[in-house]
Design a protein around this motif. Structure first.
Motif, PDB file in Angstrom:
ATOM      1  N   ASN A  26     -43.248 119.800  -5.596  1.00 10.50           N
ATOM      2  CA  ASN A  26     -42.063 120.621  -5.842  1.00 10.50           C
ATOM      3  C   ASN A  26     -40.788 120.019  -5.259  1.00 10.50           C
ATOM      4  OD1 ASN A  26     -42.893 121.118  -3.168  1.00 10.50           O
ATOM      5  ND2 ASN A  26     -41.949 123.141  -3.176  1.00 10.50           N
ATOM      6  N   ALA A  27     -40.583 118.734  -5.435  1.00 12.04           N
ATOM      7  CA  ALA A  27     -39.334 118.127  -4.977  1.00 12.04           C
ATOM      8  C   ALA A  27     -38.153 118.762  -5.703  1.00 12.04           C
ATOM      9  CB  ALA A  27     -39.358 116.623  -5.195  1.00 12.04           C
ATOM     10  N   THR A  28     -38.355 119.099  -6.983  1.00 15.20           N
ATOM     11  CA  THR A  28     -37.358 119.836  -7.761  1.00 15.20           C
ATOM     12  C   THR A  28     -38.077 120.920  -8.559  1.00 15.20           C
ATOM     13  OG1 THR A  28     -37.517 118.455  -9.735  1.00 15.20           O
ATOM     14  CG2 THR A  28     -35.936 117.754  -8.050  1.00 15.20           C
ATOM     15  N   GLN A  29     -37.323 121.915  -8.975  1.00 16.15           N
ATOM     16  CA  GLN A  29     -37.881 122.982  -9.818  1.00 16.15           C
ATOM     17  C   GLN A  29     -38.432 122.396 -11.111  1.00 16.15           C
ATOM     18  OE1 GLN A  29     -37.701 126.512  -9.139  1.00 16.15           O
ATOM     19  NE2 GLN A  29     -38.932 126.807 -10.962  1.00 16.15           N
ATOM     20  N   GLU A  30     -37.710 121.442 -11.696  1.00 11.20           N
ATOM     21  CA  GLU A  30     -38.129 120.839 -12.966  1.00 11.20           C
ATOM     22  C   GLU A  30     -39.440 120.077 -12.814  1.00 11.20           C
ATOM     23  OE1 GLU A  30     -35.001 120.409 -11.640  1.00 11.20           O
ATOM     24  OE2 GLU A  30     -34.088 121.941 -12.923  1.00 11.20           O
ATOM     25  N   GLU A  31     -39.579 119.327 -11.736  1.00 11.51           N
ATOM     26  CA  GLU A  31     -40.812 118.571 -11.496  1.00 11.51           C
ATOM     27  C   GLU A  31     -41.998 119.517 -11.372  1.00 11.51           C
ATOM     28  OE1 GLU A  31     -42.603 115.152  -8.533  1.00 11.51           O
ATOM     29  OE2 GLU A  31     -41.014 116.445  -7.790  1.00 11.51           O
ATOM     30  N   PHE A  32     -41.830 120.621 -10.646  1.00 12.82           N
ATOM     31  CA  PHE A  32     -42.906 121.589 -10.493  1.00 12.82           C
ATOM     32  C   PHE A  32     -43.279 122.188 -11.853  1.00 12.82           C
ATOM     33  CE2 PHE A  32     -44.569 125.844  -9.735  1.00 12.82           C
ATOM     34  CZ  PHE A  32     -45.591 125.568  -8.838  1.00 12.82           C
ATOM     35  N   ASN A  33     -42.275 122.601 -12.624  1.00  8.19           N
ATOM     36  CA  ASN A  33     -42.535 123.225 -13.927  1.00  8.19           C
ATOM     37  C   ASN A  33     -43.256 122.292 -14.890  1.00  8.19           C
ATOM     38  OD1 ASN A  33     -41.373 125.639 -13.147  1.00  8.19           O
ATOM     39  ND2 ASN A  33     -39.374 125.135 -14.000  1.00  8.19           N
ATOM     40  N   GLU A  34     -43.043 120.992 -14.801  1.00  4.11           N
ATOM     41  CA  GLU A  34     -43.737 120.023 -15.659  1.00  4.11           C
ATOM     42  C   GLU A  34     -45.236 120.011 -15.403  1.00  4.11           C
ATOM     43  OE1 GLU A  34     -41.917 116.295 -14.728  1.00  4.11           O
ATOM     44  OE2 GLU A  34     -40.100 116.752 -15.846  1.00  4.11           O
ATOM     45  N   GLN A  35     -45.655 120.405 -14.201  1.00  2.65           N
ATOM     46  CA  GLN A  35     -47.066 120.333 -13.821  1.00  2.65           C
ATOM     47  C   GLN A  35     -47.804 121.659 -13.972  1.00  2.65           C
ATOM     48  OE1 GLN A  35     -47.453 117.394 -10.345  1.00  2.65           O
ATOM     49  NE2 GLN A  35     -45.375 118.211 -10.166  1.00  2.65           N
ATOM     50  N   VAL A  36     -47.086 122.739 -14.284  1.00  2.00           N
ATOM     51  CA  VAL A  36     -47.689 124.060 -14.427  1.00  2.00           C
ATOM     52  C   VAL A  36     -48.407 124.149 -15.768  1.00  2.00           C
ATOM     53  CG1 VAL A  36     -47.202 126.518 -14.674  1.00  2.00           C
ATOM     54  CG2 VAL A  36     -46.045 125.190 -12.904  1.00  2.00           C
ATOM     55  N   GLN A  37     -49.663 124.556 -15.725  1.00  2.00           N
ATOM     56  CA  GLN A  37     -50.460 124.741 -16.933  1.00  2.00           C
ATOM     57  C   GLN A  37     -50.471 126.198 -17.385  1.00  2.00           C
ATOM     58  OE1 GLN A  37     -52.204 121.974 -18.446  1.00  2.00           O
ATOM     59  NE2 GLN A  37     -50.775 120.979 -17.081  1.00  2.00           N
ATOM     60  N   THR A  38     -50.602 127.139 -16.434  1.00  2.00           N
ATOM     61  CA  THR A  38     -50.689 128.570 -16.729  1.00  2.00           C
ATOM     62  C   THR A  38     -49.935 129.334 -15.646  1.00  2.00           C
ATOM     63  OG1 THR A  38     -52.916 128.214 -17.601  1.00  2.00           O
ATOM     64  CG2 THR A  38     -52.286 130.482 -17.139  1.00  2.00           C
ATOM     65  N   VAL A  39     -49.262 130.414 -16.054  1.00  4.66           N
ATOM     66  CA  VAL A  39     -48.573 131.294 -15.106  1.00  4.66           C
ATOM     67  C   VAL A  39     -49.108 132.696 -15.283  1.00  4.66           C
ATOM     68  CG1 VAL A  39     -46.348 132.246 -14.391  1.00  4.66           C
ATOM     69  CG2 VAL A  39     -46.472 129.900 -15.241  1.00  4.66           C
ATOM     70  N   MET A  40     -49.480 133.345 -14.169  1.00  4.27           N
ATOM     71  CA  MET A  40     -49.935 134.730 -14.190  1.00  4.27           C
ATOM     72  C   MET A  40     -49.060 135.518 -13.223  1.00  4.27           C
ATOM     73  SD  MET A  40     -53.900 133.698 -13.950  1.00  4.27           S
ATOM     74  CE  MET A  40     -53.453 132.244 -13.000  1.00  4.27           C
ATOM     75  N   MET A  41     -48.523 136.668 -13.673  1.00  6.43           N
ATOM     76  CA  MET A  41     -47.674 137.508 -12.821  1.00  6.43           C
ATOM     77  C   MET A  41     -48.309 138.886 -12.694  1.00  6.43           C
ATOM     78  SD  MET A  41     -44.021 136.462 -14.450  1.00  6.43           S
ATOM     79  CE  MET A  41     -42.947 136.654 -13.043  1.00  6.43           C
TER      80      MET A  41
END
Length: 70
Positions: A53-68
């Motif tokens: 998570n160096a940047t928000q964009e870098e983290f989002n590139e690696q997310v496969q699934t989001v559950m809220m």
């Protein structure tokens, strides 16, 4: 409200789950609102220990699934 992610590390391709509390001691945000990932504190891959998570964009590139949840 909480949020959980299934992440695939772009460095070693390991897959793992990561979750965080989105309320930060304040009123919970609505489901479907833009999620924010902290970039001050490192989130590291458990397999290769690289920072994800160096940047928000870098983290989002690696997310496969989001559950809220509330």
């Amino acid at each position: 409200m909480g949020i959980a992610y299934k992440i695939r590390c772009k460095h070693c391709h390991a897959e793992f789950d990561y979750s965080q509390d989105q309320s930060f001691g304040m009123l919970p945000r609505c489901v479907g609102c833009e999620s924010y990932v902290e970039t001050e504190s490192p989130i590291r891959c458990p397999a290769c220990n690289r920072r994800l998570n160096a940047t928000q964009e870098e983290f989002n590139e690696q997310v496969q699934t989001v559950m809220m949840w509330d």
